[in-house]
Design a protein around this motif. Structure first.
Motif, PDB file in Angstrom:
ATOM      1  N   THR A  86       0.930  -1.233   0.097  1.00 21.12           N
ATOM      2  CA  THR A  86      -0.014  -0.125  -0.054  1.00 21.12           C
ATOM      3  C   THR A  86       0.754   1.105   0.025  1.00 21.12           C
ATOM      4  OG1 THR A  86      -0.222   0.183   2.479  1.00 21.12           O
ATOM      5  CG2 THR A  86      -1.887  -1.153   1.359  1.00 21.12           C
ATOM      6  N   VAL A  87       2.162   1.242   0.212  1.00 19.27           N
ATOM      7  CA  VAL A  87       3.088   2.410   0.377  1.00 19.27           C
ATOM      8  C   VAL A  87       2.871   3.359  -0.625  1.00 19.27           C
ATOM      9  CG1 VAL A  87       5.367   3.143   0.574  1.00 19.27           C
ATOM     10  CG2 VAL A  87       4.724   1.254   1.963  1.00 19.27           C
ATOM     11  N   THR A  88       2.777   2.798  -1.890  1.00 18.39           N
ATOM     12  CA  THR A  88       2.638   4.065  -3.195  1.00 18.39           C
ATOM     13  C   THR A  88       1.634   4.618  -2.892  1.00 18.39           C
ATOM     14  OG1 THR A  88       4.316   2.378  -4.307  1.00 18.39           O
ATOM     15  CG2 THR A  88       2.983   3.947  -5.694  1.00 18.39           C
ATOM     16  N   GLY A  89       0.593   4.004  -2.647  1.00 18.29           N
ATOM     17  CA  GLY A  89      -0.992   4.432  -2.651  1.00 18.29           C
ATOM     18  C   GLY A  89      -0.917   5.590  -1.497  1.00 18.29           C
ATOM     19  N   LEU A  90      -0.397   5.197  -0.442  1.00 13.69           N
ATOM     20  CA  LEU A  90      -0.412   6.251   0.715  1.00 13.69           C
ATOM     21  C   LEU A  90       0.663   7.393   0.190  1.00 13.69           C
ATOM     22  CD1 LEU A  90       0.316   3.768   3.770  1.00 13.69           C
ATOM     23  CD2 LEU A  90      -1.941   4.969   3.419  1.00 13.69           C
ATOM     24  N   LEU A  91       1.781   7.050  -0.405  1.00  6.29           N
ATOM     25  CA  LEU A  91       2.319   8.416  -0.849  1.00  6.29           C
ATOM     26  C   LEU A  91       1.477   9.209  -1.584  1.00  6.29           C
ATOM     27  CD1 LEU A  91       5.230   9.700  -1.242  1.00  6.29           C
ATOM     28  CD2 LEU A  91       5.485   8.043  -3.307  1.00  6.29           C
ATOM     29  N   GLU A  92       0.776   8.757  -2.604  1.00  3.50           N
ATOM     30  CA  GLU A  92      -0.223   9.482  -3.660  1.00  3.50           C
ATOM     31  C   GLU A  92      -1.234  10.156  -2.645  1.00  3.50           C
ATOM     32  OE1 GLU A  92      -1.108  11.408  -6.884  1.00  3.50           O
ATOM     33  OE2 GLU A  92       0.455   9.874  -6.852  1.00  3.50           O
ATOM     34  N   SER A  93      -1.928   9.577  -1.932  1.00  2.00           N
ATOM     35  CA  SER A  93      -2.683  10.381  -0.857  1.00  2.00           C
ATOM     36  C   SER A  93      -2.113  11.289  -0.314  1.00  2.00           C
ATOM     37  CB  SER A  93      -3.618   9.145  -0.065  1.00  2.00           C
ATOM     38  OG  SER A  93      -2.768   8.492   0.739  1.00  2.00           O
ATOM     39  N   ALA A  94      -1.229  11.163   0.305  1.00  2.00           N
ATOM     40  CA  ALA A  94      -0.373  12.011   0.977  1.00  2.00           C
ATOM     41  C   ALA A  94      -0.049  13.172   0.099  1.00  2.00           C
ATOM     42  CB  ALA A  94       0.754  11.550   1.924  1.00  2.00           C
ATOM     43  N   ALA A  95       0.589  12.996  -0.899  1.00  2.00           N
ATOM     44  CA  ALA A  95       0.920  14.152  -1.641  1.00  2.00           C
ATOM     45  C   ALA A  95      -0.411  15.077  -2.196  1.00  2.00           C
ATOM     46  CB  ALA A  95       1.548  13.911  -2.927  1.00  2.00           C
ATOM     47  N   SER A  96      -1.561  14.183  -2.701  1.00  2.00           N
ATOM     48  CA  SER A  96      -2.720  14.865  -2.982  1.00  2.00           C
ATOM     49  C   SER A  96      -3.803  15.565  -1.747  1.00  2.00           C
ATOM     50  CB  SER A  96      -3.847  13.700  -3.672  1.00  2.00           C
ATOM     51  OG  SER A  96      -3.157  13.252  -4.735  1.00  2.00           O
ATOM     52  N   ALA A  97      -3.371  15.308  -0.683  1.00  2.00           N
ATOM     53  CA  ALA A  97      -3.881  15.791   0.686  1.00  2.00           C
ATOM     54  C   ALA A  97      -5.597  15.073   0.690  1.00  2.00           C
ATOM     55  CB  ALA A  97      -4.088  17.367   0.629  1.00  2.00           C
ATOM     56  N   ALA A 153      -7.664  12.401   9.357  1.00  2.00           N
ATOM     57  CA  ALA A 153      -7.954  12.354   8.055  1.00  2.00           C
ATOM     58  C   ALA A 153      -8.854  13.374   7.328  1.00  2.00           C
ATOM     59  CB  ALA A 153      -8.477  10.902   7.715  1.00  2.00           C
ATOM     60  N   ARG A 154      -9.876  13.570   8.095  1.00  2.00           N
ATOM     61  CA  ARG A 154     -10.993  14.699   7.790  1.00  2.00           C
ATOM     62  C   ARG A 154     -10.619  16.087   7.768  1.00  2.00           C
ATOM     63  NH1 ARG A 154     -14.926  12.890  10.807  1.00  2.00           N
ATOM     64  NH2 ARG A 154     -15.669  11.470   9.265  1.00  2.00           N
ATOM     65  N   HIS A 155     -10.108  16.276   8.818  1.00  2.00           N
ATOM     66  CA  HIS A 155      -9.398  17.944   8.982  1.00  2.00           C
ATOM     67  C   HIS A 155      -8.248  18.189   8.652  1.00  2.00           C
ATOM     68  CE1 HIS A 155     -13.654  18.538  10.296  1.00  2.00           C
ATOM     69  NE2 HIS A 155     -13.480  17.676  11.534  1.00  2.00           N
ATOM     70  N   GLU A 156      -7.255  17.336   8.761  1.00  2.00           N
ATOM     71  CA  GLU A 156      -6.043  17.503   8.100  1.00  2.00           C
ATOM     72  C   GLU A 156      -5.414  17.217   6.920  1.00  2.00           C
ATOM     73  OE1 GLU A 156      -2.848  16.663  11.123  1.00  2.00           O
ATOM     74  OE2 GLU A 156      -3.809  17.021  12.892  1.00  2.00           O
ATOM     75  N   ARG A 157      -6.486  16.591   6.357  1.00  2.00           N
ATOM     76  CA  ARG A 157      -6.542  16.270   4.809  1.00  2.00           C
ATOM     77  C   ARG A 157      -5.440  15.475   4.641  1.00  2.00           C
ATOM     78  NH1 ARG A 157     -11.561  16.696   3.981  1.00  2.00           N
ATOM     79  NH2 ARG A 157     -10.992  16.706   1.765  1.00  2.00           N
ATOM     80  N   GLY A 158      -5.152  14.030   4.723  1.00  3.08           N
ATOM     81  CA  GLY A 158      -4.236  13.397   4.219  1.00  3.08           C
ATOM     82  C   GLY A 158      -4.536  12.040   4.880  1.00  3.08           C
ATOM     83  N   PRO A 159      -3.639  11.002   4.660  1.00  6.22           N
ATOM     84  CA  PRO A 159      -4.011   9.620   4.825  1.00  6.22           C
ATOM     85  C   PRO A 159      -3.659   9.592   6.530  1.00  6.22           C
ATOM     86  CG  PRO A 159      -2.018   9.717   3.911  1.00  6.22           C
ATOM     87  CD  PRO A 159      -2.326  11.063   3.541  1.00  6.22           C
ATOM     88  N   VAL A 160      -4.258   8.313   6.863  1.00  3.52           N
ATOM     89  CA  VAL A 160      -4.048   7.956   8.364  1.00  3.52           C
ATOM     90  C   VAL A 160      -4.019   6.308   8.498  1.00  3.52           C
ATOM     91  CG1 VAL A 160      -5.102   9.875   9.332  1.00  3.52           C
ATOM     92  CG2 VAL A 160      -6.430   7.918   9.090  1.00  3.52           C
ATOM     93  N   TYR A 161      -3.510   5.754   9.605  1.00  3.31           N
ATOM     94  CA  TYR A 161      -3.197   4.367   9.474  1.00  3.31           C
ATOM     95  C   TYR A 161      -3.632   3.911  10.935  1.00  3.31           C
ATOM     96  CZ  TYR A 161      -0.794  -0.140   9.863  1.00  3.31           C
ATOM     97  OH  TYR A 161      -0.152  -1.350  10.215  1.00  3.31           O
TER      98      TYR A 161
END
Length: 573
Positions: A86-97, A153-161
């Motif tokens: 999942t790491v590449t997906g998390l990288l993309e979601s983080a950069a996409s906020a 996730a909702r208010h800081e706009r990014g992925p969480v785990y």
């Protein structure tokens, strides 16, 4: 306990499903662990579990869902290699906020350090890429941990785990909330009349507005367009900000930075104030900006998180929601532009762009060859006006970034990769976008390299999309961007090749329920696209195969392998 109920089967995953349901989650993406408890809990809670073939694609889909809907996208996977996938997906979601929650299994506490099956320090792997990461080792901590993850996730706009280890599956039943955990942001922002931001805006005579991805879901009232008219400002968009503003506005002048149209470049040379709304001002957005911007020319920045401010640029910064901030400015700014001549220049550039666009298409029409620009034009003509284009960022699908060749006019949508330009993101994310907007046409405009990367889940799209999903696959035989890089080298590097000319005419694997159309020439283009959309509208998933020439590329040698080799493309197509 009067407000709570309890559950006993696979307690931890049942609680997780209940928390998700209370938060409004109705769809999750993923590949569950061997015990199937996550799948069972989702089923019992009435949550749709989209079973994926590849965990990376699952996070891409959840990210597409989050970008389109503005709500938290959820992915569920097993442990060990399932998490590393999942790491590449998390990288993309983080950069996409993008607000994405990844839930995984994990090794039980008593077995850690013993060489247990698929044992991995998953927190260490995931933590650098997410806003919040936690492993729940006691049942009492599961509910508050999940609540915190969703809030972040909702208010800081990014992925969480959140990791749910195996030993929680047989713990004492856990309390399940009966009501949602509600959190709200302020709906209105009031900017002081003497604030540095307003003083800067009032002083500006030649302003430029730059709309970033942080404006997604923030401009429903078209306040940015009203602000542009009030200031007489040129409006540009970052790639990820597309769809936030109506590109039919006479003040809109294209994409910023790397994608700036030639006719609009002078506006960046002449501006005396840049207003960046919801943008981190990454490298592609600021590419070729004059040195004066951020030094002599102030850059006003509005972002929700302080970490998103680009501190290399001088100018006042507002830590606030961009949409509410724009509304507060409108209440306090003059009713007329400071410099009518600048307004006239901006509107003239907008007209020049559309004139050049028509001249380009007229010139291509005289050629016997089919061009990607003509494919985009035909899609615009044949598909519904509220279509959503999901893009990649390779050598040839980047034609869709060229304004006004492709325009997000009122009602149309756009979902693009982040600065990471993860290969295969758009092809996989399209299903998440479709499920978030089931009533709208969704078009994935992708190269064959990206399409192949996401191909493991083509059957997932067929099973779950409900139709209305069209993949336009530009087939140049492989990884066109890398082939261009290789071809530009003075000295050959062995006999390597990134494209296979024999596969230009290839099709997707034959899957029950998948319809395919191949465009062989420009004479049949309109009819082929009309046929493809007719099938989509009837409930099928359709692949439109478009053989293309490697030379039909948006960028030439000045970017490919030249001034901007590291981020102009992701290597797809």
């Amino acid at each position: 306990m009067s407000n709570e109920t309890t559950t006993s089967a696979a307690a931890a995953w049942s609680v997780a499903a209940s928390v998700l349901t209370a938060s409004g989650v109705r769809t999750v993406f993923g590949l569950p662990g061997d015990d199937m408890y996550a799948l069972e809990a989702a089923h019992e809670a009435g949550i749709r579990f989209v079973l994926c073939r590849d965990q990376r694609n699952a996070v891409f889909m959840a990210t597409g869902w989050a970008i389109q809907s503005g709500e938290v996208g959820v992915a569920v996977v097993g442990k060990g290699p399932a998490v590393t996938n999942t790491v590449t997906g998390l990288l993309e979601s983080a950069a996409s906020a993008a607000p994405v929650l990844l839930l995984s299994g994990g090794t039980g506490a008593r077995h850690r350090g013993s060489g247990a099956f698929q044992e991995l320090d998953q927190l260490a792997v995931v933590a650098p890429l997410v806003k919040y990461a936690a492993r729940v080792d006691h049942p009492d901590r599961l509910l508050p941990t999940l609540r915190r993850a969703l809030l972040v996730a909702r208010h800081e706009r990014g992925p969480v785990y959140v990791e749910i280890p195996e030993h929680l599956l047989c713990e004492t039943p856990l309390a399940v909330p009966a009501a949602p955990d509600v959190s709200e942001l302020p709906h209105e922002i009031v900017t002081r009349g003497d604030s540095a931001v307003l003083e800067t805006l009032r002083s500006a005579r030649r302003p430029v507005l730059l709309v970033g991805g942080g404006m997604r879901h923030e401009n429903g009232g078209r306040d940015v367009e009203r602000l542009a008219e009030r200031l007489g400002a040129a409006v540009f968009s970052t790639a990820s900000g597309r769809g936030s503003v109506d590109e039919a506005s006479p003040y809109f002048c294209g994409l910023a930075g790397l994608y700036t149209p030639e006719q609009a470049a002078r506006l960046w040379q002449e501006t005396d104030c840049v207003v960046a709304l919801g943008s981190r001002l990454e490298e592609t957005a600021t590419f070729q900006w004059p040195d004066t911007i951020g030094r002599d020319v102030p850059v006003v920045q509005v972002n929700m998180a302080a970490a998103d401010f680009a501190t290399a640029f001088q100018g006042p910064k507002a830590l606030a929601p961009a949409g509410a901030t724009v509304r507060s400015w409108l209440a306090q700014l003059p009713a007329e532009p400071a410099d009518p001549q600048w307004t006239a220049t901006v509107r003239s550039v907008h007209t020049e762009l559309h004139t050049a666009h028509q001249e380009l298409l007229d010139g291509l029409a005289r050629s016997a060859d089919l061009h990607i620009a003509e494919v985009l034009r035909a899609l615009d003509t044949e598909l519904p006006a509220d279509r959503i284009l999901v893009q990649e960022n390779g050598l040839q699908d980047m034609w869709s970034y060229k304004y006004p060749l492709y325009a997000c006019t009122s009602g149309a949508g756009s979902v693009v990769p982040s600065e990471q330009t993860s290969l295969g993101f758009g092809a996989a994310a399209a299903l998440g976008v479709k499920l978030a907007a089931p009533e709208r046409a969704v078009v994935a405009f992708v190269g064959d390299g990206a399409f192949t990367m996401a191909g493991a889940d083509l059957s997932t799209a067929v099973k779950n999309s409900g139709g209305g999903l069209l993949y336009v696959v530009l087939r140049n035989g492989g990884y066109g961007w890398l082939q261009v890089q290789l071809d530009q080298r003075e000295n050959p590097v062995g006999d390597h090749a990134f494209v296979d000319p024999e596969s230009v005419g290839a099709q997707a694997p034959q899957i029950p329920g998948l319809h395919q159309v191949t465009v062989w020439d420009k004479e049949s283009l309109a009819a082929d696209i009309a046929q493809a959309w007719q099938k989509c509208a009837a409930g099928e998933v359709v692949v439109l195969n478009v053989p293309v020439r490697l030379s039909d590329a948006m960028f030439g040698a000045d970017v490919a392998g030249g001034d901007f080799p590291q981020i102009a493309g992701s290597g797809d197509e």
